[in-house]
Design a protein around this motif. Sequence first.
Motif, mmCIF file in Angstrom:
data_model
loop_
_atom_site.group_PDB
_atom_site.id
_atom_site.type_symbol
_atom_site.label_atom_id
_atom_site.label_comp_id
_atom_site.label_asym_id
_atom_site.label_seq_id
_atom_site.Cartn_x
_atom_site.Cartn_y
_atom_site.Cartn_z
ATOM 1 N N VAL A 138 0.854 -1.186 0.000
ATOM 2 C CA VAL A 138 0.000 0.000 0.000
ATOM 3 C C VAL A 138 0.894 1.241 0.000
ATOM 4 C CG1 VAL A 138 -1.844 -1.157 1.288
ATOM 5 C CG2 VAL A 138 -0.125 0.186 2.520
ATOM 6 N N ARG A 139 0.290 2.369 -0.216
ATOM 7 C CA ARG A 139 1.012 3.635 -0.172
ATOM 8 C C ARG A 139 0.874 4.247 1.219
ATOM 9 N NH1 ARG A 139 -1.620 5.791 -3.763
ATOM 10 N NH2 ARG A 139 -0.189 5.692 -5.562
ATOM 11 N N PHE A 140 1.998 4.654 1.804
ATOM 12 C CA PHE A 140 1.962 5.470 3.016
ATOM 13 C C PHE A 140 1.931 6.929 2.564
ATOM 14 C CE2 PHE A 140 3.409 2.935 6.952
ATOM 15 C CZ PHE A 140 2.633 1.850 6.571
ATOM 16 N N ARG A 141 0.925 7.641 2.992
ATOM 17 C CA ARG A 141 0.653 9.005 2.522
ATOM 18 C C ARG A 141 1.914 9.872 2.542
ATOM 19 N NH1 ARG A 141 -2.829 12.139 -0.442
ATOM 20 N NH2 ARG A 141 -3.851 13.778 0.757
ATOM 21 N N TRP A 142 2.213 10.498 1.395
ATOM 22 C CA TRP A 142 3.337 11.425 1.220
ATOM 23 C C TRP A 142 4.711 10.735 1.308
ATOM 24 C CZ3 TRP A 142 0.692 15.053 -0.733
ATOM 25 C CH2 TRP A 142 -0.492 15.520 -0.136
ATOM 26 N N ALA A 143 4.733 9.407 1.437
ATOM 27 C CA ALA A 143 6.015 8.737 1.696
ATOM 28 C C ALA A 143 6.325 7.670 0.642
ATOM 29 C CB ALA A 143 6.008 8.147 3.102
ATOM 30 N N TYR A 144 6.225 6.411 0.993
ATOM 31 C CA TYR A 144 6.659 5.314 0.148
ATOM 32 C C TYR A 144 5.588 4.232 0.009
ATOM 33 C CZ TYR A 144 11.430 7.094 0.989
ATOM 34 O OH TYR A 144 12.563 7.865 1.069
ATOM 35 N N PHE A 145 5.848 3.321 -0.944
ATOM 36 C CA PHE A 145 5.093 2.078 -0.996
ATOM 37 C C PHE A 145 5.656 1.165 0.098
ATOM 38 C CE2 PHE A 145 3.554 1.877 -5.713
ATOM 39 C CZ PHE A 145 2.953 3.123 -5.550
ATOM 40 N N ILE A 146 4.765 0.561 0.865
ATOM 41 C CA ILE A 146 5.161 -0.297 1.977
ATOM 42 C C ILE A 146 4.500 -1.664 1.792
ATOM 43 C CG2 ILE A 146 5.174 -0.589 4.481
ATOM 44 C CD1 ILE A 146 6.739 1.860 3.630
ATOM 45 N N THR A 147 5.268 -2.726 2.035
ATOM 46 C CA THR A 147 4.732 -4.086 1.930
ATOM 47 C C THR A 147 4.817 -4.771 3.284
ATOM 48 O OG1 THR A 147 5.446 -4.270 -0.368
ATOM 49 C CG2 THR A 147 4.930 -6.321 0.782
ATOM 50 N N CYS A 148 3.692 -5.349 3.714
ATOM 51 C CA CYS A 148 3.667 -6.076 4.988
ATOM 52 C C CYS A 148 4.237 -7.481 4.792
ATOM 53 C CB CYS A 148 2.234 -6.154 5.522
ATOM 54 S SG CYS A 148 2.091 -7.077 7.080
ATOM 55 N N LYS A 149 5.220 -7.827 5.639
ATOM 56 C CA LYS A 149 5.855 -9.148 5.548
ATOM 57 C C LYS A 149 5.401 -10.091 6.655
ATOM 58 C CE LYS A 149 8.439 -8.164 2.008
ATOM 59 N NZ LYS A 149 8.201 -8.827 0.697
ATOM 60 N N GLU A 150 5.135 -9.515 7.834
ATOM 61 C CA GLU A 150 4.834 -10.392 8.975
ATOM 62 C C GLU A 150 4.021 -9.627 10.008
ATOM 63 O OE1 GLU A 150 7.202 -12.787 12.570
ATOM 64 O OE2 GLU A 150 8.314 -11.624 11.054
ATOM 65 N N ALA A 151 3.091 -10.289 10.644
ATOM 66 C CA ALA A 151 2.336 -9.733 11.768
ATOM 67 C C ALA A 151 2.807 -10.407 13.044
ATOM 68 C CB ALA A 151 0.844 -9.956 11.574
ATOM 69 N N VAL A 152 3.345 -9.635 13.970
ATOM 70 C CA VAL A 152 3.838 -10.155 15.246
ATOM 71 C C VAL A 152 2.707 -10.101 16.264
ATOM 72 C CG1 VAL A 152 5.546 -9.883 17.077
ATOM 73 C CG2 VAL A 152 6.153 -9.338 14.695
ATOM 74 N N LYS A 153 2.488 -11.228 16.967
ATOM 75 C CA LYS A 153 1.370 -11.311 17.892
ATOM 76 C C LYS A 153 1.839 -11.435 19.336
ATOM 77 C CE LYS A 153 -1.727 -13.541 14.555
ATOM 78 N NZ LYS A 153 -2.636 -14.692 14.307
#
Length: 576
Positions: free
Chosen positions: A424-439
């Motif tokens: 997804v796009r982080f507003r005014w910044a970069y494209f960011i990709t989620c790799k892992e969700a820590v629980k």
Amino acid sequence: MADTNPPAESRPADFIRQMVADDLASGRVKPPIVTRWPPEPNGYLHIGHAKACNIDFGIAREFGGRCHLRYDDTNPEKEEQEYIDAIKEDLRWLGFDWGEHEYYASDYFDTLYEWAVALIKAGKAYVCDLTTDQIREYRGTLTQPGTNSPFRDRSVEENLDLFARMKAGEFAEGSRTLRAKINMADPNVTMRDPVMYRILHAPHPRTGTKWHIYAMYDWAHGQSDWIEGVTHSLCSMEYEIHRPLYDWFIDTLMSIGIRPKGVDHRPRQTEFARLNMTYTVMSKRRLLELVRTGAVRGWDDPRMPTLRGMRRRGYTPEAIHEFCRRIGVAKADSTVDVALLEDCLREDLNKRAPRYMGVLNPLRVVIENYPESQVEEMEAVNNPEDPSAGTRTVPFSRVLYIEREDFMEDPPKKFYRLAPGREVRFRWAYFITCKEAVKDPATGEVVELRCTYDPATRGGDAPDGRKVKATIHWVSAAHAIPAEARLYDHLFVKEDPDEVAQGQDWTANLNPKSLEVRPHCFAEPALKDARPGFLLQFERLGYFCVDPDSAAGRLVFNRAVTLRDEWARVQKRLQK
């Protein structure tokens, strides 16, 4: 003070404006026209008063006249200087100006007394010893005529003597009244010998202990209009039944040779429908009960329809004036959807409010391939609706916060925000990709996201032309300022608070979820010096106002109104 009313040409025509135009064209009234707005200083103004003010002040301004501010201070037991000052403050906030024309009904107490004596001498008023309950009993009903008071035929001499002694304070409260002698069989119950004065041994904020009798509204109101040279006395529809009495007093005084000095016309009373709105109450008595019982935090609670509460929430005078313009002026009662008021605010703030990023329900994000010590300043547009608002810089770093609602581990169809493996796009910044969700191992709750960024997408666009379906907001964890957000909903769960089951009253419909406090929020550092009353948009979250409860190092934001949320609409459709 700046006039924030819309220009005359933008206002729709209505029956009152047509009447004023006709009066001027026919010569019945010579310019300038004079209106008045007569609040009773026993409480704080609410949105319903704002409608009346827009009519009284607005019509006077449009036709080149003036509007008087006159306090109806005829009930000293309920009136306080606090309310007098608050009313003026609220009116000035709305942009209304009455210049030197600030008056009080108490300014005319001597004149009203002299005119009452003249009516007694003319056989048009008498002192009555009936109690309040007896007067009500003798008055009759809508289908049955009233009965004359046994004191109706007292001599003029006795009435004059008793009335003077009432004024001197010789008699107990409730023991006597002065009543107009009209017609106890009149089909209009208001005309059945109405009370003009009652005995009240209470000091008055402006006249002290001089008076032991106080004029009733019907006697003080019309005569005060006349004395001030008011041409058009505009009031809400509940006074329509009082209009014959309004005219009777003036006609009768004129018939015995009484006229105010320097006034060559008589006022004309005209009524309009008062404002009713969904999900709230307008009654001063009910609003007072909400305050006294602790259902709200005070008269300026942002959930209240009071102007003080609305201002604290983030409403602007311009939005209120636009709301009053849209609902117009009519005679028929109706209930306006509060959504219209909210839309007026949303449109106004969309044009004026600067944009910032804030996170109300934070979820930690670590960008694993971003240098740990690096901080970049991203250029952000302050208001896309206003190029003159310019830009600001927002710090971007390795550890960020996003909204917890912007991540789903197992997203449903049409949820395009962050998810494992998604970019997804982080507003005014970069494209960011989620790799892992820590629980959290104890609860299973997601407490952190491990992500990567694409350095080539700074500013939010990819050189290779690839697209993302969502843009989300964020704040830098190292730079964000702590904040509290107060999210408001309707004060009542039903559009009509009086819609209750048998045995319940309107308080049963109070909304237990009308306030949600988010104590652990974060906002971008550009807001650290924001002062109470500052209006802004938290991007994608809504319009907010800095609350007076804010303190150094911890701001409090009131949500004034939400944005239109496409995903929320999708969810509602899926639930149907």
